[in-house]
Design an enzyme around this catalytic site. Structure first.
Site, mmCIF file in Angstrom:
data_model
loop_
_atom_site.group_PDB
_atom_site.id
_atom_site.type_symbol
_atom_site.label_atom_id
_atom_site.label_comp_id
_atom_site.label_asym_id
_atom_site.label_seq_id
_atom_site.Cartn_x
_atom_site.Cartn_y
_atom_site.Cartn_z
ATOM 1 N N GLU A 127 0.794 -1.245 0.000
ATOM 2 C CA GLU A 127 0.000 0.000 0.000
ATOM 3 C C GLU A 127 0.823 1.289 0.000
ATOM 4 O OE1 GLU A 127 -2.734 -0.305 3.296
ATOM 5 O OE2 GLU A 127 -3.822 -1.948 2.366
ATOM 6 N N ASN A 169 2.188 -5.178 -3.185
ATOM 7 C CA ASN A 169 0.774 -5.479 -2.923
ATOM 8 C C ASN A 169 0.009 -4.186 -2.654
ATOM 9 O OD1 ASN A 169 -1.170 -7.703 -2.351
ATOM 10 N ND2 ASN A 169 -1.206 -6.856 -0.273
ATOM 11 N N HIS A 206 -10.403 -5.941 -2.494
ATOM 12 C CA HIS A 206 -11.517 -5.797 -1.547
ATOM 13 C C HIS A 206 -12.621 -5.037 -2.282
ATOM 14 C CE1 HIS A 206 -9.085 -7.207 1.786
ATOM 15 N NE2 HIS A 206 -8.146 -6.327 1.494
ATOM 16 N N GLU A 235 -6.194 -10.680 -1.380
ATOM 17 C CA GLU A 235 -7.035 -10.455 -0.188
ATOM 18 C C GLU A 235 -8.499 -10.362 -0.590
ATOM 19 O OE1 GLU A 235 -5.604 -7.168 2.182
ATOM 20 O OE2 GLU A 235 -3.514 -7.669 1.786
ATOM 21 N N ASP A 237 -12.246 -10.204 -1.093
ATOM 22 C CA ASP A 237 -13.572 -10.301 -0.477
ATOM 23 C C ASP A 237 -14.504 -9.384 -1.258
ATOM 24 O OD1 ASP A 237 -12.723 -7.816 0.665
ATOM 25 O OD2 ASP A 237 -12.483 -8.696 2.649
HETATM 26 C C1 XIL Z 1 -6.516 -6.237 8.146
HETATM 27 C C2 XIL Z 1 -6.888 -7.407 9.044
HETATM 28 O O1 XIL Z 1 -7.796 -8.236 8.346
HETATM 29 C C3 XIL Z 1 -7.504 -6.908 10.325
HETATM 30 O O2 XIL Z 1 -7.674 -7.988 11.252
HETATM 31 C C4 XIL Z 1 -6.621 -5.828 10.964
HETATM 32 O O3 XIL Z 1 -7.292 -5.285 12.082
HETATM 33 C C5 XIL Z 1 -6.290 -4.730 9.973
HETATM 34 O O4 XIL Z 1 -5.701 -5.311 8.824
HETATM 35 N N1 XIL Z 1 -5.036 -4.561 3.578
HETATM 36 C C6 XIL Z 1 -4.085 -5.442 4.027
HETATM 37 C C7 XIL Z 1 -4.385 -6.330 5.186
HETATM 38 O O5 XIL Z 1 -3.017 -5.572 3.412
HETATM 39 O O6 XIL Z 1 -3.245 -6.572 5.972
HETATM 40 C C8 XIL Z 1 -5.480 -5.772 6.036
HETATM 41 O O7 XIL Z 1 -5.796 -6.731 7.033
HETATM 42 C C9 XIL Z 1 -6.673 -5.409 5.194
HETATM 43 C C10 XIL Z 1 -6.333 -4.350 4.184
#
Ligand code: XIL
Length: 302
Positions: A127, A169, A206, A235, A237
């Site tokens: 990020e 990422n 996401h 990641e 969802d």
């Molecule tokens: C999130 C986790 O799922 C949570 O449990 C935590 O509180 C915050 O981080 N981007 C990412 C992940 O790269 O590491 C994040 O994970 C979600 C967004």
């Protein structure tokens, strides 16, 4: 295949999930996780705050729990994440300049060395770009140490664990026309041209109604892959339910399948109740561990 991992393996891909160490004792959770997934990401346990709570005092207890569970069950592991503006330990949050740069590089070296030989791919930097139309780097304490902090992190990771694929990422990089996507693309192209060690780009993916699956998602994946890197959905969802959610999962899975260097997909949790999205239902299993429509569509698309 009758499971996500078996179906993905038919095309040489993996299907993964994020795992939280404290849930591994929940047998519904661990049974589904073990059955369906063959790539494991620690949801929080390998992050900077978890692994280096005090400067130069490393704690691998929970990261090792997840790693050992995965390896003992024949799975691979994505390391997440070596350098990030978020979830930094308190001591690091207030550092700057050369001291911070050296602390970051030491962290990358130490953590990648601890896990050397056991990680399929590391999210070396997470990020680092800003949202919106600027195409700029995100402002952060790490960015303020100099624009070359990202490549310095990648070089340190390569030196520590030459066998791990090294990934950049990010999120909101799914739409090919988005300035942030183009900015990451330009960085990766530059890294490849200059020999900075980078092997893969992770797309967090996401998705929700404000940030839906773009119609050009496959173009994004194939354009990055054409730079000579693997691409991975890291990641996933998707907010929603029923057939609409299932259709969005189908679009994502099909886009990956259509890109030969899209090597795998990871969903960010097992059941809806395990999701970081507090009140959402963005995953493939409901809170009781039942397969949702999105699961069946994903399985049938793989
Ligand atoms: C999130 C986790 O799922 C949570 O449990 C935590 O509180 C915050 O981080 N981007 C990412 C992940 O790269 O590491 C994040 O994970 C979600 C967004």
């Amino acid at each position: 295949g009758s499971t996500l991992q078996a179906a993905a393996a038919e095309s040489g891909r993996y299907f993964g999930t994020a795992i939280a160490a404290q849930r591994l004792n929940d047998s519904t959770y661990s049974t589904i996780a073990n059955r369906e997934f063959n790539m494991i990401t620690a949801e929080n346990e390998m992050k900077m705050d978890a692994t280096e709570p005090s400067q130069n005092q490393f704690n691998y207890t929970n990261g090792d729990r997840i790693l050992n569970w995965a390896l003992q069950n024949g799975k691979q592991v994505r390391g997440h994440a070596l350098a990030w503006h978020s979830q930094q330990p308190g001591w690091m949050q207030n550092m700057s300049g050369t001291a911070l740069r050296n602390a970051m590089l030491n962290h990358v070296t130490q953590v990648a060395t601890h896990y050397k030989g056991k990680i399929y791919a590391w999210d070396v930097v997470n990020e680092a770009f800003a949202d919106g139309s600027s195409g700029a780097r995100r402002d952060s304490n790490l960015q303020r140490t100099g624009n070359d902090w990202i490549e310095a992190a990648f070089r340190a990771a390569r030196a520590a664990d030459p066998g791990a694929k090294l990934c950049y990422n990010d999120y909101n990089t799914d739409d090919w026309t988005h300035a942030k996507t183009q900015a990451v693309y330009t960085m990766v192209r530059d890294f490849k041209a200059r020999g900075v060690p980078i092997d893969c780009v992770g797309f967090q993916s996401h998705f929700n109604p404000q940030s839906p699956v773009p119609n050009n998602y496959q173009t994004t994946l194939s354009s990055f892959a054409a730079l000579g890197v693997d691409v991975q959905i890291t990641e996933l969802d998707i907010e929603g339910s029923g057939s609409a959610q299932a259709e969005n999962y189908r679009k994502v899975v099909q886009a990956c399948l259509n890109v030969s260097r899209c090597t795998g997909i990871t969903v960010w949790g097992v059941r809806d109740t395990d999701s970081w999205r507090a009140s959402g239902t963005p995953l493939l299993f409901d809170g009781s561990g039942n397969k949702k429509a999105a699961y069946t569509t994903t399985l049938n698309t793989l």
